[in-house]
Design a protein around this motif. Structure first.
Motif, mmCIF file in Angstrom:
data_model
loop_
_atom_site.group_PDB
_atom_site.id
_atom_site.type_symbol
_atom_site.label_atom_id
_atom_site.label_comp_id
_atom_site.label_asym_id
_atom_site.label_seq_id
_atom_site.Cartn_x
_atom_site.Cartn_y
_atom_site.Cartn_z
ATOM 1 N N ALA A 46 0.832 -1.204 0.000
ATOM 2 C CA ALA A 46 0.000 0.000 0.000
ATOM 3 C C ALA A 46 0.868 1.256 0.000
ATOM 4 C CB ALA A 46 -0.936 -0.002 1.203
ATOM 5 N N ASN A 47 1.999 1.206 0.722
ATOM 6 C CA ASN A 47 2.896 2.361 0.795
ATOM 7 C C ASN A 47 3.571 2.684 -0.528
ATOM 8 O OD1 ASN A 47 2.347 2.847 3.463
ATOM 9 N ND2 ASN A 47 4.142 1.763 4.247
ATOM 10 N N GLU A 48 3.550 1.758 -1.480
ATOM 11 C CA GLU A 48 4.083 2.029 -2.808
ATOM 12 C C GLU A 48 3.410 3.252 -3.438
ATOM 13 O OE1 GLU A 48 6.420 0.050 -5.317
ATOM 14 O OE2 GLU A 48 7.164 0.397 -3.292
ATOM 15 N N PHE A 49 2.182 3.531 -3.002
ATOM 16 C CA PHE A 49 1.417 4.634 -3.587
ATOM 17 C C PHE A 49 1.118 5.718 -2.554
ATOM 18 C CE2 PHE A 49 0.480 0.628 -5.736
ATOM 19 C CZ PHE A 49 0.925 0.928 -7.017
ATOM 20 N N ASP A 50 2.037 5.881 -1.602
ATOM 21 C CA ASP A 50 1.863 6.864 -0.536
ATOM 22 C C ASP A 50 1.552 8.271 -1.041
ATOM 23 O OD1 ASP A 50 1.789 5.566 1.824
ATOM 24 O OD2 ASP A 50 3.849 5.989 2.428
ATOM 25 N N PRO A 51 2.287 8.809 -2.016
ATOM 26 C CA PRO A 51 1.987 10.177 -2.468
ATOM 27 C C PRO A 51 0.541 10.335 -2.937
ATOM 28 C CG PRO A 51 4.131 9.489 -3.287
ATOM 29 C CD PRO A 51 3.492 8.266 -2.699
ATOM 30 N N LEU A 52 0.056 9.317 -3.668
ATOM 31 C CA LEU A 52 -1.331 9.355 -4.139
ATOM 32 C C LEU A 52 -2.298 9.349 -2.958
ATOM 33 C CD1 LEU A 52 -2.755 7.053 -6.966
ATOM 34 C CD2 LEU A 52 -4.079 7.653 -4.965
ATOM 35 N N ASP B 127 -12.157 6.151 6.607
ATOM 36 C CA ASP B 127 -11.482 5.597 7.775
ATOM 37 C C ASP B 127 -10.213 4.877 7.325
ATOM 38 O OD1 ASP B 127 -10.957 4.803 10.342
ATOM 39 O OD2 ASP B 127 -12.885 3.840 10.691
ATOM 40 N N THR B 128 -10.211 3.574 7.399
ATOM 41 C CA THR B 128 -8.990 2.818 7.130
ATOM 42 C C THR B 128 -8.795 2.531 5.644
ATOM 43 O OG1 THR B 128 -10.233 0.786 7.569
ATOM 44 C CG2 THR B 128 -8.948 1.715 9.382
ATOM 45 N N LEU B 129 -7.539 2.421 5.258
ATOM 46 C CA LEU B 129 -7.124 1.990 3.920
ATOM 47 C C LEU B 129 -6.427 0.657 4.060
ATOM 48 C CD1 LEU B 129 -6.309 2.496 0.853
ATOM 49 C CD2 LEU B 129 -4.218 3.527 1.789
ATOM 50 N N ILE B 130 -6.805 -0.310 3.240
ATOM 51 C CA ILE B 130 -6.123 -1.598 3.249
ATOM 52 C C ILE B 130 -5.799 -2.016 1.820
ATOM 53 C CG2 ILE B 130 -7.280 -2.361 5.367
ATOM 54 C CD1 ILE B 130 -8.978 -4.222 3.610
ATOM 55 N N HIS B 131 -4.779 -2.863 1.693
ATOM 56 C CA HIS B 131 -4.482 -3.484 0.406
ATOM 57 C C HIS B 131 -5.307 -4.749 0.311
ATOM 58 C CE1 HIS B 131 -2.471 -5.295 -2.970
ATOM 59 N NE2 HIS B 131 -1.652 -4.261 -3.104
ATOM 60 N N GLU B 132 -6.097 -4.853 -0.753
ATOM 61 C CA GLU B 132 -6.938 -6.026 -0.941
ATOM 62 C C GLU B 132 -6.161 -7.140 -1.640
ATOM 63 O OE1 GLU B 132 -9.492 -7.730 -0.493
ATOM 64 O OE2 GLU B 132 -10.710 -6.436 0.786
ATOM 65 N N GLU B 133 -6.878 -8.183 -2.031
ATOM 66 C CA GLU B 133 -6.252 -9.396 -2.542
ATOM 67 C C GLU B 133 -5.628 -9.234 -3.920
ATOM 68 O OE1 GLU B 133 -7.513 -14.076 -3.360
ATOM 69 O OE2 GLU B 133 -8.946 -12.670 -2.478
ATOM 70 N N GLY B 134 -6.257 -8.412 -4.782
ATOM 71 C CA GLY B 134 -5.783 -8.276 -6.150
ATOM 72 C C GLY B 134 -4.527 -7.427 -6.264
#
Length: 448
Positions: free
Chosen positions: A174-180, A196-203
């Motif tokens: 998820a941090n790969e796209f921190d600036p975005l 609220d929260t941001l998560i990286h999903e399965e895909g």
């Protein structure tokens, strides 16, 4: 409008985007200088806007003129001073204001998705019930492409590499796209969106944003605004954000999970819970309503041909209306929580669904179950991917046929909305069938 006028002045707004949602969830409207907006609070749009397909086409003339005035008159739009958002990505100081829609007689327009949600909320209000919802929006980030015939590719992240493999809940991915995402959070905060929260999903490069629970109309407005906000943030970073239900072959689909509970207006207590903390009869009937009517109204949750690719066998999406506690293989999940927070999570809606229509329909299905005192099937223990009860329609065509035969659709949504929505989706389906796919060219061109 005194409150709105003061807000525009205090924020030094110079332009106003006056918007409504069409049936597909696309923002339609006009952009006006603030002085013009203040001079005339009403915006007018052609009635045909609400019967426009996602491709910009319209329904057949017979249906068109049975629902709209033959003179192609305007409908009236008035700003909702509770749905005002400052756009942080524009050069000029701009506000986006969601408008309420009325016919020429001043009645709420039946074809308006936002009005449909209001209609359902009024049903609850008549029984002193107050619905609470919390949407979860899944989406993909992809590389920019100007060729729709080519498969989508994952974007390049901060590391200079594209993501590979499944990275569920990975912080680093998820941090790969921190600036975005920093821009996304800042812009959402500026607009008062309750994310609220941001998560990286399965895909691959698939993410999920959760919204804090609240009033259904407010949350539907915020999801409507959020989709545009995320797309703008992605474009700033040369990335595409898509809410297609199934944008990438062999990757999981994207859903709009809807958590819903009902409060008693007078006591503020959750009607899904008895005084002793156990599940109430209303709770079970609400689930039964979802089980009974989601299959009948599935196009409101899966409105596009692409939506049904999410429901193919061996995908991670539950293709059923089973229910179970803490069971993500069921279309209807009951999360583990305190008795006061007891709720149902409808996991069947796609991220591509119109948020107003999906929330309205999910609440309506539960409402019908409550007033009819329906009884659900027993909860699923263990794996629930194989449905025991009536299965969902497998195609948009069959789903539209089933929705057309459902008496409750016209009864609660109105005949005009039911007829118009189904007609729009059938035109889109016909347009889709005219397109020759790459699969056909690859496997049929030299083989048949």
């Amino acid at each position: 409008m005194i409150k709105l006028k003061k807000w525009l002045k205090d924020n030094e707004i110079t332009e106003v985007e006056c918007v409504v949602s069409d049936l597909s969830g696309i923002a339609r409207g006009k952009i006006a200088p603030v002085d013009k907006f203040l001079h005339d609070w009403e915006m007018r749009l052609p009635e045909s806007v609400l019967l426009q397909t996602v491709t910009g086409d319209y329904v057949d003339a017979d249906i068109y003129y049975s629902l709209l005035d033959e003179a192609d008159i305007d409908f009236i739009c008035r700003p909702d001073d509770e749905a005002v958002y400052k756009l942080p990505w524009t050069i000029k100081k701009t506000a986006q204001i969601i408008h309420n829609t009325f016919d020429k007689m001043g009645n709420p327009l039946e074809l308006s998705p936002r009005n449909l949600l209001r209609t359902v909320l009024n049903l609850y209000a008549e029984r002193n019930w107050k619905p609470i919802v919390a949407p979860e929006m899944e989406f993909y980030l992809t590389a920019c492409s100007d060729n729709p015939d080519l498969p989508l590719k994952p974007p390049v992240g901060r590391s200079g590499r594209t993501e590979t493999g499944r990275q569920s809940f990975s912080i680093d991915a998820a941090n790969e796209f921190d600036p975005l995402f920093e821009d996304m959070y800042d812009w959402c905060e500026t607009q008062g969106l309750a994310i609220d929260t941001l998560i990286h999903e399965e895909g691959v490069a698939q993410m999920e944003i959760n919204f804090r629970h609240g009033a259904p109309l407010v949350l539907a407005d915020q999801v409507f605004i959020f989709k545009r906000t995320l797309r703008e943030a992605a474009l700033k970073h040369n990335v595409v954000a898509t809410f297609m239900a199934k944008p990438i072959t062999n990757e999981p689909g994207s859903a709009m999970h809807l958590h819903q509970s009902i409060l008693d207006v007078e006591t503020g207590k959750n009607v899904f819970t008895n005084a002793d903390g156990t599940s109430s009869d209303l709770f079970f009937s609400h689930i039964a309503g979802l089980q009974t009517y989601i299959p009948e109204m599935l196009p409101m949750f899966a409105p596009n041909t692409n939506s049904f690719r999410r429901f193919l066998p061996s995908t991670s999406a539950p293709v059923n209306v089973e229910w179970g506690e803490e069971n993500r293989t069921c279309g209807l999940r009951v999360p583990s929580c305190s008795p006061q927070n007891r709720r149902v999570e409808n996991r069947l809606a796609g991220a591509d669904a119109n948020c107003y229509l999906a929330i309205a329909t999910s609440l309506l299905c539960g409402y019908i179950g409550m007033v009819k005192k329906l009884i659900p099937t027993p909860p699923v223990q263990g794996r629930g991917y194989e449905p025991r009860s009536s299965s969902l329609p497998h195609t948009l065509e069959s789903a539209l046929d089933r929705m057309e035969r459902c008496d409750e659709v016209a009864e609660y949504f109105g005949e005009s909305f039911a007829k118009g929505f189904i007609a729009v989706k059938r035109v889109e389906q016909e347009n889709f069938k005219r397109v020759i796919s790459s699969w056909e060219r690859e496997f049929l061109l030299l083989s048949v």
